[in-house]
Structures are given as structure tokens and as C-alpha cells.
Design an enzyme around this catalytic site. Structure first.
Site, PDB file in Angstrom:
ATOM      1  N   THR A   1      41.024  36.751  44.041  1.00 36.35           N
ATOM      2  CA  THR A   1      39.737  37.435  44.221  1.00 36.35           C
ATOM      3  C   THR A   1      38.627  36.410  44.113  1.00 36.35           C
ATOM      4  OG1 THR A   1      40.643  39.374  43.105  1.00 36.35           O
ATOM      5  CG2 THR A   1      38.250  39.292  43.384  1.00 36.35           C
TER       6      THR A   1
ATOM      7  N   LYS B   1      37.320  44.332  47.900  1.00 37.08           N
ATOM      8  CA  LYS B   1      37.798  44.087  46.527  1.00 37.08           C
ATOM      9  C   LYS B   1      36.638  44.115  45.524  1.00 37.08           C
ATOM     10  CE  LYS B   1      40.327  42.454  43.075  1.00 37.08           C
ATOM     11  NZ  LYS B   1      41.383  43.135  42.374  1.00 37.08           N
TER      12      LYS B   1
ATOM     13  N   LYS C   1      34.345  37.164  36.407  1.00 39.87           N
ATOM     14  CA  LYS C   1      34.199  36.413  37.669  1.00 39.87           C
ATOM     15  C   LYS C   1      33.924  37.372  38.828  1.00 39.87           C
ATOM     16  CE  LYS C   1      38.452  35.400  39.303  1.00 39.87           C
ATOM     17  NZ  LYS C   1      38.815  36.379  40.320  1.00 39.87           N
TER      18      LYS C   1
HETATM   19  P1  NAP Z   1      46.742  33.903  35.933  1.00 43.67           P
HETATM   20  O1  NAP Z   1      47.900  34.545  35.289  1.00 43.67           O
HETATM   21  O2  NAP Z   1      45.720  33.228  35.091  1.00 43.67           O
HETATM   22  O3  NAP Z   1      47.311  32.845  37.007  1.00 43.67           O
HETATM   23  C1  NAP Z   1      46.482  31.949  37.674  1.00 43.67           C
HETATM   24  C2  NAP Z   1      47.333  31.043  38.547  1.00 43.67           C
HETATM   25  O4  NAP Z   1      46.470  30.150  39.259  1.00 43.67           O
HETATM   26  C3  NAP Z   1      48.285  30.137  37.725  1.00 43.67           C
HETATM   27  O5  NAP Z   1      49.481  29.990  38.450  1.00 43.67           O
HETATM   28  C4  NAP Z   1      47.511  28.821  37.664  1.00 43.67           C
HETATM   29  O6  NAP Z   1      48.326  27.694  37.515  1.00 43.67           O
HETATM   30  C5  NAP Z   1      46.894  28.813  39.053  1.00 43.67           C
HETATM   31  N1  NAP Z   1      45.713  27.957  39.137  1.00 43.67           N
HETATM   32  C6  NAP Z   1      44.479  28.195  38.597  1.00 43.67           C
HETATM   33  N2  NAP Z   1      43.632  27.196  38.902  1.00 43.67           N
HETATM   34  C7  NAP Z   1      44.352  26.314  39.662  1.00 43.67           C
HETATM   35  C8  NAP Z   1      44.014  25.093  40.299  1.00 43.67           C
HETATM   36  N3  NAP Z   1      42.775  24.568  40.214  1.00 43.67           N
HETATM   37  N4  NAP Z   1      44.989  24.442  40.984  1.00 43.67           N
HETATM   38  C9  NAP Z   1      46.242  24.969  41.063  1.00 43.67           C
HETATM   39  N5  NAP Z   1      46.602  26.119  40.495  1.00 43.67           N
HETATM   40  C10 NAP Z   1      45.667  26.801  39.801  1.00 43.67           C
HETATM   41  O7  NAP Z   1      45.938  34.945  36.840  1.00 43.67           O
HETATM   42  P2  NAP Z   1      46.431  36.272  37.599  1.00 43.67           P
HETATM   43  O8  NAP Z   1      46.221  37.456  36.706  1.00 43.67           O
HETATM   44  O9  NAP Z   1      47.753  36.042  38.224  1.00 43.67           O
HETATM   45  O10 NAP Z   1      45.268  36.390  38.728  1.00 43.67           O
HETATM   46  C11 NAP Z   1      45.283  35.610  39.911  1.00 43.67           C
HETATM   47  C12 NAP Z   1      44.181  36.132  40.844  1.00 43.67           C
HETATM   48  O11 NAP Z   1      44.422  37.509  41.147  1.00 43.67           O
HETATM   49  C13 NAP Z   1      42.761  36.073  40.263  1.00 43.67           C
HETATM   50  O12 NAP Z   1      41.850  35.777  41.292  1.00 43.67           O
HETATM   51  C14 NAP Z   1      42.548  37.487  39.727  1.00 43.67           C
HETATM   52  O13 NAP Z   1      41.177  37.825  39.651  1.00 43.67           O
HETATM   53  C15 NAP Z   1      43.295  38.303  40.783  1.00 43.67           C
HETATM   54  N6  NAP Z   1      43.820  39.615  40.371  1.00 43.67           N
HETATM   55  C16 NAP Z   1      44.427  39.792  39.145  1.00 43.67           C
HETATM   56  C17 NAP Z   1      44.938  41.046  38.805  1.00 43.67           C
HETATM   57  C18 NAP Z   1      45.624  41.304  37.476  1.00 43.67           C
HETATM   58  O14 NAP Z   1      45.747  42.487  37.100  1.00 43.67           O
HETATM   59  N7  NAP Z   1      46.080  40.298  36.768  1.00 43.67           N
HETATM   60  C19 NAP Z   1      44.839  42.110  39.711  1.00 43.67           C
HETATM   61  C20 NAP Z   1      44.260  41.890  40.957  1.00 43.67           C
HETATM   62  C21 NAP Z   1      43.760  40.636  41.276  1.00 43.67           C
HETATM   63  P3  NAP Z   1      48.786  27.192  36.030  1.00 43.67           P
HETATM   64  O15 NAP Z   1      50.018  27.970  35.732  1.00 43.67           O
HETATM   65  O16 NAP Z   1      49.013  25.741  36.184  1.00 43.67           O
HETATM   66  O17 NAP Z   1      47.642  27.499  35.094  1.00 43.67           O
END
Ligand code: NAP
Length: 293
Positions: free
Chosen positions: A95, A170, A238
Site C-alpha cells: 500500500t 485502497k 502510513k
Molecule cells: P511486514 O510484515 O512488516 O513485511 C514487510 C516486508 O517488506 C518484509 O518482507 C520486509 O523485509 C520487506 N521490506 C521492507 N522494506 C524493504 C526494503 N527497503 N527492501 C527490501 N525489503 C523490504 O508487513 P506486511 O504486514 O506484510 O505488509 C506489507 C504491505 O502490505 C504494507 O504496505 C502494508 O501496508 C500492506 N498491507 C498489510 C496488511 C496486513 O493486515 N498486514 C493488509 C493489507 C495491506 P524484511 O523481512 O527484511 O524486513
């Protein structure tokens, strides 16, 4: 299809696994290597760089945190563009904002790469169960090519329009998520002040006119004192920041959204950014303690 998946966090790990289960050829990459273990164990190839993912894929899906992270995965050292080839499609499912989606599409087009913005909703549970709602912006014919991959991760697949439309949809969704989080927490706070039985409060809120995904998904976690993230509070902050930026451009008044932004940033400043959105309750708990002492 040959699918590459970059970003195996809470959402990405389940989404990539569902693509694999649906029978697509998969290669994955994650910055922190330990998160690739379940894929390695299942026989899925693990790339050393985003560049390698691009070289070996027809479609590259990115599920990282924020726009600067997508930017670095695409254009940074050993980024996707260095493995670009004609016909490659990049899909950003993180997102961020319509503005970034347009920027990514334009820069990738210079490398003959197509782009879709395709954020999701449905939380960690929806990702695990392959029941996400996916909102897609970009060229319709490119969307049609990738549709079978979307169908392996989601149940409701919405083609929203031109580039950036997925992110617009979104941000609209996130306002409703943030305000339902706030509504749930204020309801719980009043219930606590009345000494009501919280199990009964949950029964009322989850079956009556107030029921929502937020209540069904996050209230049980709060009731067992679980603040761990399904959806990180810093990520919601964010998203709301992007929604307010977009609203500013055309003068759309978003009274309550401005308020929830301030509340989220305050909770984050208190150290709860990496906890789930239910941790917003900490702001109330801390303030009510401060008032009574
Ligand atoms: P998360 O668990 O914090 O995972 C983030 C992922 O991004 C990790 O694999 C991290 O790698 C990687 N990452 C972050 N910065 C990076 C960079 N500069 N270079 C390479 N890899 C990077 O987050 P999440 O909950 O899966 O969410 C991911 C996205 O989906 C976000 O945009 C969030 O807003 C959206 N979203 C989340 C949900 C939810 O319920 N969780 C629902 C809908 C949408 P590392 O493992 O190395 O840290």
C-alpha cells in the site's frame, strides 16, 4: 506463469505460498533471509537479489512496506530493473499512493516493463486463507494476463481503472479501517468504565448492527491481551498519511481521518508502531492513567 515474489512479511509469505499452492512456478526473495526458510523447505527457489527474481520471472510481485522500499527494490542496487526483459510485468501489492504508482509505471516503461498497482485488503487472515480483496490499477490487458495469479491469492478481484486506481481504492478502504478501529476501541473503553462483561460486549458488537471485520478480527486479540500485529499500526499511519495527502490536493474535508492520523502517530511515538492496529487502545490506557494519577 513464472512468478517472482519479493517481500515475505506477514502478508507476502502467505500470498506467495498460495501462488505456489495454485501451481504457478515460483521464485522468492526476502531481504532477511531467515524468512525464506519455509519456501526453501518446500523446494521453492530462493533468489539472492530482486534482479535475479526479475531475470527468472514473467511477473514480479512486490509486497514490501512503503513507497521508498518499493523504489529501492525496483531501482536500487541489484534491483528489478537490472534483470528487466521485454514482456516483464511488475505488480506492486504494497500500500502506498497513486502518485508513486504513476511514477513507478513511467520509470518502468523506460525499461519496456509493464506495471500494475494492486494493493489488497483482508488482513493476515485473508492472506493466509487466500481470501483477499485485490484492487488493481493499470492497463486492462495487462490485468487480464495476471488475473490467474491474483485469483490464487484473493476471492474478490476488482479492476479499478488506470494506473494508480488500485491505490486510490485502497486509501478509501483504509479510512474505513482506521475509523472502525477507533470505533471499536472507544466502545471497549466505555464498556470497561461500566464494568460490563467484555465477553458479552464482544457478542453484542460482533453480531449486531455494529459488527465489522475489525471487531471480529481484532477484538478477540485485545481480549487475550495480544497486541502482536496482523496489521502493523505504523502501516495504518502510513496509509492514512497518504489518504490525507491525496485529499489535500482537491480540498476534500476529512475531519475524522485527520484526528485518527494524530492518534496513530501519538501511539507510534509511544513505541507501539510495530504492534497491531488494536494497540491504539494503549493511547487511551496511558491517558486515562495519567488523568487518574
Ligand atoms: P511486514 O510484515 O512488516 O513485511 C514487510 C516486508 O517488506 C518484509 O518482507 C520486509 O523485509 C520487506 N521490506 C521492507 N522494506 C524493504 C526494503 N527497503 N527492501 C527490501 N525489503 C523490504 O508487513 P506486511 O504486514 O506484510 O505488509 C506489507 C504491505 O502490505 C504494507 O504496505 C502494508 O501496508 C500492506 N498491507 C498489510 C496488511 C496486513 O493486515 N498486514 C493488509 C493489507 C495491506 P524484511 O523481512 O527484511 O524486513
Amino acid at each position: 506463469m513464472k512468478v517472482g515474489f519479493i517481500g515475505l512479511g506477514i502478508m507476502g509469505s502467505s500470498m506467495a505460498y498460495n501462488i505456489f499452492k495454485a501451481g504457478h512456478e515460483l521464485i522468492v526473495y526476502n531481504r532477511t533471509e531467515s524468512k525464506t526458510k519455509i519456501f526453501k523447505d518446500a523446494g521453492v527457489p530462493v533468489a539472492k537479489t530482486p534482479k535475479e527474481v526479475a531475470e527468472k520471472s514473467e511477473v514480479v510481485i512486490i509486497m514490501v512496506t512503503d513507497a521508498p522500499d518499493v523504489e529501492s527494490v525496483l531501482f536500487g542496487k541489484d534491483g528489478v530493473v537490472f534483470g528487466a526483459h521485454k514482456g516483464l510485468i511488475v505488480v506492486d501489492m504494497s500500500t502506498n499512493s497513486p502518485e508513486y504508482a504513476e511514477k513507478f509505471a513511467k520509470k518502468l516503461a523506460e525499461h519496456d516493463v509493464e506495471f500494475l498497482d494492486a494493493p489488497v485488503t483482508g488482513g493476515d487472515v485473508g492472506a493466509r486463507e487466500g481470501k483477499l480483496t485485490i484492487m488493481i490499477g493499470g492497463k486492462k490487458e495487462i490485468f487480464e494476463k495476471v488475473k490467474p495469479v491474483f485469483e490464487s491469492m484473493g476471492k474478490m478481484i476488482i479492476y479499478a481503472g488506470t494506473t494508480g486506481s488500485g491505490q486510490k481504492m485502497k486509501l478509501v478502504n483504509q479510512i474505513a479501517v482506521a475509523l472502525s478501529d477507533l470505533a471499536m476501541i472507544e466502545a471497549i473503553e466505555l464498556a470497561k468504565s461500566f464494568n460490563l462483561d467484555i465477553e458479552q460486549v464482544y457478542k453484542v458488537l460482533s453480531t449486531g448492527g455494529a459488527r465489522s471485520f475489525t471487531i471480529e478480527s481484532y477484538m478477540p486479540r485485545l481480549m487475550r491481551g495480544d497486541l502482536e500485529p496482523g496489521f502493523k499500526l505504523s502501516h495504518l499511519r502510513k496509509d492514512i498519511g497518504y489518504a490525507l495527502n491525496e485529499a489535500k490536493k482537491n480540498g476534500t474535508p476529512l475531519f475524522a481521518t485527520s484526528l485518527i492520523y494524530q492518534m496513530l502517530i501519538s501511539t507510534e511515538n509511544l513505541g507501539y508502531g510495530e504492534k497491531g492496529i488494536q494497540a491504539l487502545i494503549k493511547l487511551y490506557e496511558i491517558l486515562s492513567k495519567a488523568q487518574s494519577s
